[in-house]
Structures are given as C-alpha cells and as structure tokens.
Design an enzyme around this catalytic site. Structure first.
Site, mmCIF file in Angstrom:
data_model
loop_
_atom_site.group_PDB
_atom_site.id
_atom_site.type_symbol
_atom_site.label_atom_id
_atom_site.label_comp_id
_atom_site.label_asym_id
_atom_site.label_seq_id
_atom_site.Cartn_x
_atom_site.Cartn_y
_atom_site.Cartn_z
ATOM 1 N N ASP A 161 46.106 47.910 51.893
ATOM 2 C CA ASP A 161 45.086 47.979 52.558
ATOM 3 C C ASP A 161 45.291 47.482 53.953
ATOM 4 O OD1 ASP A 161 42.615 49.072 52.994
ATOM 5 O OD2 ASP A 161 41.302 47.541 52.358
ATOM 6 N N GLY A 217 31.676 41.671 51.480
ATOM 7 C CA GLY A 217 30.276 40.954 51.511
ATOM 8 C C GLY A 217 30.249 40.386 53.047
ATOM 9 N N GLY A 272 31.627 42.826 55.667
ATOM 10 C CA GLY A 272 32.767 43.892 55.336
ATOM 11 C C GLY A 272 32.423 44.512 54.095
ATOM 12 N N GLY A 325 29.870 38.778 60.378
ATOM 13 C CA GLY A 325 30.197 40.177 60.482
ATOM 14 C C GLY A 325 29.723 40.281 58.994
#
Length: 834
Positions: free
Chosen positions: A617, A505, A502, A500
């Site tokens: 986060d 990277g 993000g 995937g």
C-alpha cells in the site's frame, strides 16, 4: 449477461466470530452479526416478535440475558383501543411521558456507531397522541426538535439515525415541550452494520460547506431504483427501501432493468450490508428508444439549511463487458462525475457505492441525474439505489441522573465491578506517578507489566496470529501499553490533539510519561481495516528498524480496543506537503531527498531481512516526514512476507486505487515489483502535485500514471510539472527522474527495476540537480547557461548493489541512524559532485 457466474458467500470462520464482539465495529467488519439487543416494546410487559426481532416489553427492564436496559420516570403506559390488524402488534402500546424521562442501555465502553430507530404511531387512545410535541436526544445529540407524530397516511413513523458515541450507558431522552407530552411505541438501538458512512472519502458538492465537528446522520430517503418497495423483512438490518417512481421528474426518460438469475458478485463481505440483493438486481437505465436521449433525473425535497450525505449504489447488470460503459452523474446541476465500473470493481454485476457530501441549497430541492458521457460510444447510464442522509449538527444537554433509584441485577453487579475498577485506577495511578519520576527510554519500557485498566480481557488477540498465520513470539508482549497510559498520553483522546483521520481510524498526538512525543492511531467504527491488519502491523514493525521506516513504540488491545503507538512525525504526510495550501511548498531538492529516503525504506523491507516484506500500500499518505523532512514509510497493515522459494504470493488484491499495480490487479500474484509500480506513481505525484485519480478531469487525464506517461512520450512532460518547482528543476535532473518513474511503471513487472536501482537513479537525479542550477527568471541570460550542461556518461559501478545491502544490514543490528545511499556517489567521477 448469461456469462455471469454465480457467487458463493463463504461462511465466516467460527473462531473469529467467537473472538470478536459484534458491539465493536472497529474490529473486522466482516465479523458483524445480526444483533439481539436492544429492541424495546414500549408501554408493555409483553414481548413481541416482529420480523425476526424480539422486542422486549419495557416493563421487563433488566430482563435481557445479553445485557440490561431501564427507564427513568416511567410515565404512563397506554394501549390502542382499536388494535387494528393493519399494523404490527408492536404499535398496540406506547409509553407517555409528561416530564423529561430517559431509557438507558448497557453498552460497551468503546467508540461505537449505533443505528437508532424510533417508532411512533398515534393510535386511538384517551390521550390524543397526535397532539404531542417534544424533543428527543441521545448521548449528547439532539435527534428530534419540536417533533409531532402526525401522519396523514395513518401509518407508523420510523425515524432512523446513525451516531457515534463512547459511553457505558447509551441514553435516549424524551423531553415534552411546555404543557405537552412525549410518547414512543418502540425503540431499536444496536451497533450499525459496516456500511461505513464516512465524510473523509466522500466527494464534496458545494465547496463552502463545512462539515460539523460533531454530527448525526438521519436517514431521509432510501430508494430502490428500478425495483419494488423493500420491506424490513427483505433487508439484512430491517431497513425500508421505497420505489423511485414518485421521484422521477420525467418518467419516459428511463426504463427498468432486471437481473434475477444470480446474487450480486460482492467484492467483500462488508459490502453485503450496504443494501439487499434486490437493490442490485434492478436498475433504471436510459430509454434508448426515445428519439432524443435525455438524462434521467430524480428530485427530492430536503432541508435547505442542512448538508446531506448522498450514497449512490451501482451494479452493472446492463453491459456486456466491464470497461465499455462510462456515464456522468450530476447533483444539483453544478457537480458532475464520470463513472465507470472498471475503477471500482473487477467484474460485472459487482456492487459498489460512491458517497457525496452535498452542501445546503436555498431551493430545498436536490436533483440527482445520470446521463451519457461524451468519452464513450456506448450512450447509456444506470443507477441501482440512492440513500440521502441529513447531516445534523445539534448538541443536546444530558441531565445528570442518580441511577441508584433504578434496581436490576445486572446493574447492581456492574456497580460492584465499577467500584473495583475505580480502586484499580487509583492503584494504577499510584504506579504511574512512580513511573513519571523514573522515565525509561520508549523502546525499552515495560508497559506490558502495568496493571490492566478496566474490565477487558487480559487475553491478547495479538498473540494469536502472525503475518503468515503462525503464533506470535511472546517478546511482542513487551510492547504492550495499557489503555490507561494511552488515555493519559492523549488527554483521554482530546479532540484538540487530533492529528487526522485515516482508513484505520483517528490519529492523536500524545506525550508519554518519559516525555516522548508519539502518534496514537486508534481504530474507529466502520474503518476499512480490522484485526488482521492490526496484527500484521505489529508483527512487521516489532521485527524491523530502519532510519526510513516509522518505528512502533507499542500497542494496546484491551477491551476490544485496537491502538498503535508510533514515533511522532512532526511534519505529517508527504501528501499534505504536496497539496495543502497551508504548508510551505517543498523545493525540488527536498522532494528528491524525500523520494530517496522512502525508496531506501522500501528497499530495506524487500531485501533487509532473511525473508523480505512487500508493503502492498505504497502511497503519498503512507510516507511521513519528521522535523527535518526525513521520509519514513508507514502503515504496514496490508504487508505480506515474500515467499521463500516462489517468485510471487497469490493473494486477494488489496491496495489503493491509482497506485495499484495493474499486473497484480489482473493476476492476483503479488511481488516486490508491485511496490515498485506504486512508488513510480508516488514519483509522478511528487513531480506534478496532482491527485493520482481525479474524476473531475477528462477521461484521458483522469489517471495520473497514464496521463503523465503520454505527456512524456509526446515531449510535453514539463507542461504538467508542479508550477512551483518548474523553474527550479535542472532539465537533466528532470529527465533522469522521469525515466526512473517510467521504468517503475512498466506493465511487465519483470521489466521494473529493483528498489536498489531506483535509489541509485534518484541519487543520480539529485546529483544532476546540484551540479548545475537553472537560472532564475530575473537573472541575466548571460549569467548562466544551464542548457549547455551535458548529461555525463556515468556507468553503473558493480559494487553498488552490495553497498545497499551492507547499509541496511547494519540497521538490523541496532544502528538507527543508517546512512543514505549517497555513499554510492563516492565512486563516481562527476565534476562538482559533492
């Protein structure tokens, strides 16, 4: 607007500029510096200074002090016989190719996004340049096909592209068609500024459009809405911005707004490269003097067979306060989005951009409109700028070339170093083969002692800073992994093992020499994170171990790379399992257990060490699941250490929209309770299975936290629960879970619970779920009466807090299989509880 304050841009710290090479965009984007290569004056031995760019004559190949370039099969140099003063001296010469030829540029062998500009001007010469028909390709991508440089305005044609590549030699090929020829007047090749064109975060317009796996972006339109034409001299990286007047469908629907008293209030240093100040100091707004308000519409001719990336530029220079103006943006009349500056920036006159990926349309015309929203009394709308880039999907064959025929001193030196690098690789391969026969546990491997691969500096950037700016202890170097070993683990970053993408990277699946499966996160150009986040991640994860925190296996920072290697999480992200139709849906019991695990990981961060850590986060994409659906918190790039004595950390606001603690957003004072708020949003996301911000919904439903709490207070929460689990949830379990989320989302951070209390409440919700199971729809109503179940009156046991502390502390000493907080319930008297 008189109240707007001036904005001062702080200079970049000089040492940081020294450490970061501008050719690597996946480092700190704020360290981007104006490039000095490559600017080529084709068909000449003279250098031309054009708008603070020094274009080197291509007959001086290899003469650049900062690198070298050369061309193969040089063709013929021609000059403009008239040399009209109406054009730059850059267009007085050109190079003609009667057969395929190429320019090659020495570059860093790292993944980099390049901005490529090709200049064409068919001036008067013995050869009629306007009759040329040819293809242009670069690093495997077809840029121009059957191209001819005819221009009715007798002005130069400039073709601009953004493409990402990883190569030591960046090549641009010119291929004449049949009996024709090719030509070019000038070439620009340099690492693109951190404008961060990305498909991942863009809104999709046209659901059936599939983005090509390998693509190039070609700039089609770049519009200064409401302002004058901006020449390259007025832009940081020499871009052209046209006026919008010729694209307006009905001119009297709009008026022009201007704000020249101050610079725009950029929210980050990166955003300064998105557009020049002049773009944000002018805008088109609705003409409120008309008897009837009408949307403002711009129409653009586009390639009807291609997709496009549209970037809209906004800067509110017309409102009296930040949260009074909401308006709609429309694309092709079949997509609309409500826009309010409040969701993107923290003050007026602060620029922001929104990206859209627009699928192909048979009409070949793209209409972009803005108009008033029905959700606000303020009936207005504005737009500052537009960029439309065509998504090109065209691969080109790059012929193999023998570079020995091209001699220049920098290249000869490079060849010698290349031979040494090859020898190093062979030696390294021998040692890797030996290591394969003697595998070691991943946590104790001595990767840092392997020979370095390539020509990168052996100096480690990670040793320079800690999470608080102090030197990093040398023991972290024991986690260092060579780039060669990571290449082997990921099969040279094969797209087939890509898991995937993000903010930092790409993430790849890999297998180490000892057979351990890992996830390899490699920074990419234009990513939203940089060197400090990379260092912070290493610092945090090198010091902590917990069953519910993702473990760091190692890192690599060779040759300007920033790579993190983690334990592999088989099931991916929690977000995937909430939304993806291709994955099995999680049961309510599984969701509760995942939330408990994630809360345990956060509790350990806050309290499990001598100095707690605030994640900053927390979101569903940063909660990963292993093969048994055990949750582990990940991504610590934005983490901060808790203060030793104070109750908060004063810091610039960072986080993810929708999960961000509003108290932290207003005060810029970070506490552990900011993580608690974000986790409360995750709880609602797990319960309702909908995005935390959905711009396509009505305004009062757009924000999940606000909407869910309104529904709860009205007694309507069950109506927005994920339909898949609605029939599974015990009403008392739902009540306890929603109460827990509500406590986490308190406006006043001091009223929010500690993570230890959140764990306790979630464990309680799980016990309530297991105590009495609701009947299935097909069951007889007399078989079970779950509604008769009464919520037990259970009081908090005084020793619960210390139980969690002991559990987490045990993990520090090396116990990687810490028990969950379910031990708490051994002290409770609940019938049928386990």
């Amino acid at each position: 607007m008189e109240k707007l304050q001036s904005h001062t841009i702080h200079p970049v710290f000089p040492l940081l500029l020294f450490l970061l090479q501008f050719t690597s965009l996946h480092l700190l984007s704020s360290a981007y510096d104006l490039p000095d290569k490559y600017f080529i004056n084709c068909g000449s031995n003279e250098n031309v200074n054009d708008i603070s760019r020094n274009f080197t004559g291509d007959e001086n190949s290899g003469s650049l002090s900062s690198g070298s370039f050369f061309f193969r099969k040089p063709g013929t140099a021609v000059k403009d016989s008239n040399q009209s003063g109406n054009t730059s001296t850059l267009y007085y010469t050109a190079r003609i190719f009667s057969e395929q030829s190429s320019y090659a540029f020495e570059t860093e062998d790292v993944t980099t996004t390049y901005l490529v500009r090709l200049h064409f001007f068919a001036f008067s010469s013995p050869t009629d340049l306007s009759t040329a028909v040819f293809d242009v390709s670069a690093s495997g991508f077809l840029l121009l096909h059957n191209f001819t440089a005819k221009n009715s305005g007798n002005l130069p044609l400039i073709k601009e592209f953004f493409l990402t590549t990883r190569t030591a030699k960046f090549r641009i090929y010119f291929t004449p068609k049949e009996s024709s020829f090719a030509f070019v007047n000038a070439i620009e090749v340099f690492p693109a500024p951190p404008v961060n064109f990305s498909f991942d975060g863009a809104n999709r317009v046209g659901r059936d459009y599939k983005i090509p796996s390998s693509s190039v972006l070609q700039t089609i339109y770049r519009i200064n809405v409401g302002g004058a034409k901006i020449e390259p001299a007025g832009d940081t990286v020499w871009r052209n911005w046209d006026t919008d007047e010729s694209y307006l469908r009905t001119k009297d629907t709009a008026t022009t707004s201007q704000f020249y008293s101050d610079r725009p209030l950029y929210q980050s240093e990166d955003s300064e490269y998105a557009a020049p100040d002049l773009v944000y100091q002018t805008a088109k707004e609705m003409n409120t003097n008309r008897s009837r308000l009408s949307n403002i519409t711009w129409s653009f001719d586009v390639n009807k067979t291609a997709g496009h990336l549209v970037r809209a530029h906004f800067c509110d220079i017309i409102s009296i306060s930040l949260n009074v103006l909401w308006f709609n943006m429309y694309i092709n009349s079949n997509f609309s989005q409500e826009i309010g500056s409040y969701f993107y920036v923290t003050q007026l006159a602060a620029p922001f951009t929104i990206d859209y990926v627009v699928g192909s349309y048979d009409s070949g015309v793209m209409n972009i409109s803005i108009g008033p929203s029905n959700t606000t009394t303020e009936k207005n709308a504005f737009l500052n700028g537009l960029e439309i880039l065509e998504i090109m999907d065209g691969l080109a064959f790059n012929p193999k070339e023998n570079d020995q025929s091209k001699i220049s001193i920098p290249i000869v030196v490079g060849s010698a170093l290349g031979g040494f690098a090859l020898l190093s690789i062979l030696v390294g391969g021998f040692f890797l083969f030996r290591r394969r026969r003697q595998p070691k546990p991943a946590e104790h491997s001595s990767w840092g002692h392997l020979p370095a691969h390539g020509g990168g500096s052996s100096h480690s950037r990670v040793t320079e800073l800690t999470i608080n700016g102090s030197p990093v202890p040398n023991l972290i170097l024991g986690l260092k992994i060579s780039f060669a070993e990571i290449q082997l683990a990921t099969k040279n970053f094969n797209p087939k093992v890509l898991l995937g993408r993000g903010g930092f990277g790409n993430v790849y699946k890999g297998t180490l020499l000892n057979g351990t499966k890992v996830a390899v996160k490699r920074s990419s150009p234009g990513s939203g994170q940089g060197l400090p986040e990379f260092q912070t991640e290493i610092m945090v994860l090198s010091k902590i171990r917990h069953r519910h925190l993702v473990s760091l296996i190692g890192y690599c920072d060779e040759r300007s790379e920033m790579i993190l290697v983690y334990e592999f999480m088989e099931k991916g992200t929690l977000r995937d399992h909430i939304y993806s139709p291709d994955l099995p849906r999680l049961t309510w019991k599984q969701r509760l257990e995942i939330c408990i695990g994630a809360a345990s990981g956060l509790h350990y961060l806050h309290k499990g060490s001598s100095r707690g850590i605030i994640h900053r986060d927390v979101k569903s994409t940063n909660i990963l699941l292993d093969e048994n659906h055990v949750a582990k918190v990940a991504d610590f790039g934005l983490s901060k250490s808790s203060p030793l004595e104070e109750t908060h950390v004063s810091t610039n606001v960072k986080g993810t929209l929708g999960y961000l603690d509003p108290e932290y957003f207003r005060s810029q004072q970070l506490t552990e309770k900011s993580d608690v708020y974000s986790f409360g949003v995750v709880l609602l996301e797990v319960l309702c299975a909908r995005p935390v911000i959905d711009n396509l919904l009505p305004r009062d439903q757009m924000n999940l936290a606000e909407w869910a709490m309104k529904c709860k207070h009205k007694g309507l929460l069950e109506e927005i629960v994920d339909p898949f689990i609605k029939g599974q949830i015990n009403p008392n379990s739902l009540r306890k879970f929603s109460e827990t989320a509500e406590k986490c989302l308190q406006e006043d951070g001091s009223l929010r619970p500690a993570m230890s209390d959140v764990i306790w409440d979630l464990e309680y919700a799980l016990q309530l779920q297991q105590t009495a199971v609701p009947r299935e729809p097909h069951e007889d109503s007399t078989a079970m009466d779950s509604s008769a179940f009464i919520l037990p009156d259970v009081r908090r046991v005084p020793s619960i807090e210390s139980t969690f502390e002991r559990d987490d502390t045990a993990v520090v000493s090396g116990d990687f299989s810490s028990s969950t907080a379910s031990e708490v319930f051994s002290q409770l008297n609940i019938d049928n509880a386990r």
